[in-house]
Design a protein around this motif. Structure first.
Motif, PDB file in Angstrom:
ATOM      1  N   ASN A   9       0.846  -1.175   0.000  1.00 30.70           N
ATOM      2  CA  ASN A   9       0.000   0.000   0.000  1.00 30.70           C
ATOM      3  C   ASN A   9       0.890   1.237   0.000  1.00 30.70           C
ATOM      4  N   ALA A  10       0.337   2.414  -0.167  1.00 26.83           N
ATOM      5  CA  ALA A  10       1.132   3.649  -0.151  1.00 26.83           C
ATOM      6  C   ALA A  10       1.830   3.824   1.192  1.00 26.83           C
ATOM      7  N   SER A  11       1.255   3.242   2.248  1.00 28.46           N
ATOM      8  CA  SER A  11       1.820   3.323   3.598  1.00 28.46           C
ATOM      9  C   SER A  11       2.848   2.223   3.864  1.00 28.46           C
ATOM     10  N   LYS A  31       0.319   3.600 -11.609  1.00 20.84           N
ATOM     11  CA  LYS A  31      -0.296   3.592 -10.286  1.00 20.84           C
ATOM     12  C   LYS A  31       0.662   3.123  -9.198  1.00 20.84           C
ATOM     13  N   GLU A  33       5.035   2.534  -7.856  1.00 21.58           N
ATOM     14  CA  GLU A  33       6.465   2.784  -8.022  1.00 21.58           C
ATOM     15  C   GLU A  33       7.192   1.486  -7.703  1.00 21.58           C
ATOM     16  N   ARG A  56       4.948  -0.468  -4.889  1.00 23.32           N
ATOM     17  CA  ARG A  56       4.230   0.315  -3.888  1.00 23.32           C
ATOM     18  C   ARG A  56       3.203   1.172  -4.603  1.00 23.32           C
ATOM     19  N   LEU A  57       1.943   1.097  -4.159  1.00 21.99           N
ATOM     20  CA  LEU A  57       0.899   1.926  -4.737  1.00 21.99           C
ATOM     21  C   LEU A  57       1.179   3.393  -4.449  1.00 21.99           C
ATOM     22  N   LYS A  58       0.898   4.249  -5.411  1.00 19.73           N
ATOM     23  CA  LYS A  58       1.102   5.689  -5.216  1.00 19.73           C
ATOM     24  C   LYS A  58      -0.011   6.301  -4.378  1.00 19.73           C
ATOM     25  N   ASN A  59      -1.206   5.715  -4.444  1.00 16.44           N
ATOM     26  CA  ASN A  59      -2.342   6.181  -3.641  1.00 16.44           C
ATOM     27  C   ASN A  59      -2.766   5.092  -2.676  1.00 16.44           C
ATOM     28  N   HIS A  60      -3.103   5.484  -1.473  1.00 15.54           N
ATOM     29  CA  HIS A  60      -3.502   4.529  -0.436  1.00 15.54           C
ATOM     30  C   HIS A  60      -4.862   3.921  -0.775  1.00 15.54           C
ATOM     31  N   VAL A  61      -4.982   2.606  -0.579  1.00 16.38           N
ATOM     32  CA  VAL A  61      -6.276   1.939  -0.724  1.00 16.38           C
ATOM     33  C   VAL A  61      -6.681   1.397   0.635  1.00 16.38           C
ATOM     34  N   LYS A  62      -7.958   1.515   0.937  1.00 14.40           N
ATOM     35  CA  LYS A  62      -8.463   1.000   2.202  1.00 14.40           C
ATOM     36  C   LYS A  62      -8.505  -0.515   2.117  1.00 14.40           C
TER      37      LYS A  62
END
Length: 170
Positions: A9-11, A31, A33, A56-62
Motif C-alpha cells: 500500500n502507499a503506507s 499507479k 512505483e 508500492r501503490l502511489k495512492n492509499h487503498v483502504k
C-alpha cells in the motif's frame, strides 16, 4: 516460471502477491512505483524493464480484512496447526475445525468464528459455546493478517531478499 511481485500500500503495508498481468496493468497506468526488482527482465511492446519484486501503490487503498473468503488452509496457518483449546500441535490428519459459536446456535463459518481443534476437544465441546462447555480458547479468533507465516513458498519458487523488510514471522 514467472517471478512473484509483492504489492504494498502507499503506507508500505503489505497487501498481497500479484500476478504478472496485474504488474503490467499497474505499471502501464502509472499507479505504482518500483521499490525492488529481480535481475530478470520483462519484455513488452515499449521495450524491457526489470521484473519488479516489490511494487508500492502511489495512492492509499483502504484494506478490508473481512472481504477475504474463508479457507481451511489459511485458518490452519493462522492457528499454526495448534488446537486452540488444549494447545496440542496437530498433524494435518488430526485437525478439525471448530465453530466457536456452533452452527446449531446460529454461528457462521468465518475466520472470526472458527478455530483449529483436535478431535478430542471438538467432541468434548460438541454443539456448545466454549463457556457452555467450560472450555477456554487460547486466543480470540481473528481475521488472519498477511505475513511470511501465511505465505508458504513453493519449493520451486524463489524468495527475494528484499521481501524480508516487509514480511515478518511475528
Amino acid at each position: 516460471m514467472s517471478k512473484k511481485t509483492l504489492l504494498l500500500n502507499a503506507s508500505y503495508e503489505v497487501l498481497s502477491f500479484i500476478p504478472e498481468r496485474k504488474v503490467f496493468k499497474l505499471l502501464f497506468k502509472d499507479k505504482v512505483e518500483v521499490i525492488s526488482a529481480w535481475e530478470e527482465y520483462i519484455i513488452w511492446g515499449a521495450g524491457k524493464v526489470k521484473h519488479p519484486s516489490i511494487l508500492r501503490l502511489k495512492n492509499h487503498v483502504k484494506r478490508n480484512y473481512f472481504n477475504s473468503n474463508f479457507s481451511r488452509k489459511a485458518l490452519v496457518k493462522r492457528d499454526r496447526s495448534i488446537c486452540q483449546y488444549c494447545s496440542r500441535k496437530l498433524t494435518a490428519s488430526q485437525i478439525t475445525i471448530d465453530h466457536v459459536t456452533p452452527r446449531a446456535q446460529g454461528g457462521i463459518t468465518s475466520f472470526t468464528n472458527c478455530v483449529v481443534c483436535c478431535h478430542t476437544c471438538n467432541n468434548r465441546k460438541a454443539d456448545r459455546t466454549p463457556e457452555q462447555a467450560a472450555m477456554v480458547l487460547l486466543k480470540k479468533p481473528t481475521h488472519p493478517s498477511f505475513s511470511a507465516q501465511h505465505y508458504v513458498a513453493d519449493p520451486q519458487e524463489h524468495w527475494h531478499e528484499d521481501w524480508d523488510n516487509f514480511l515478518t514471522n511475528s
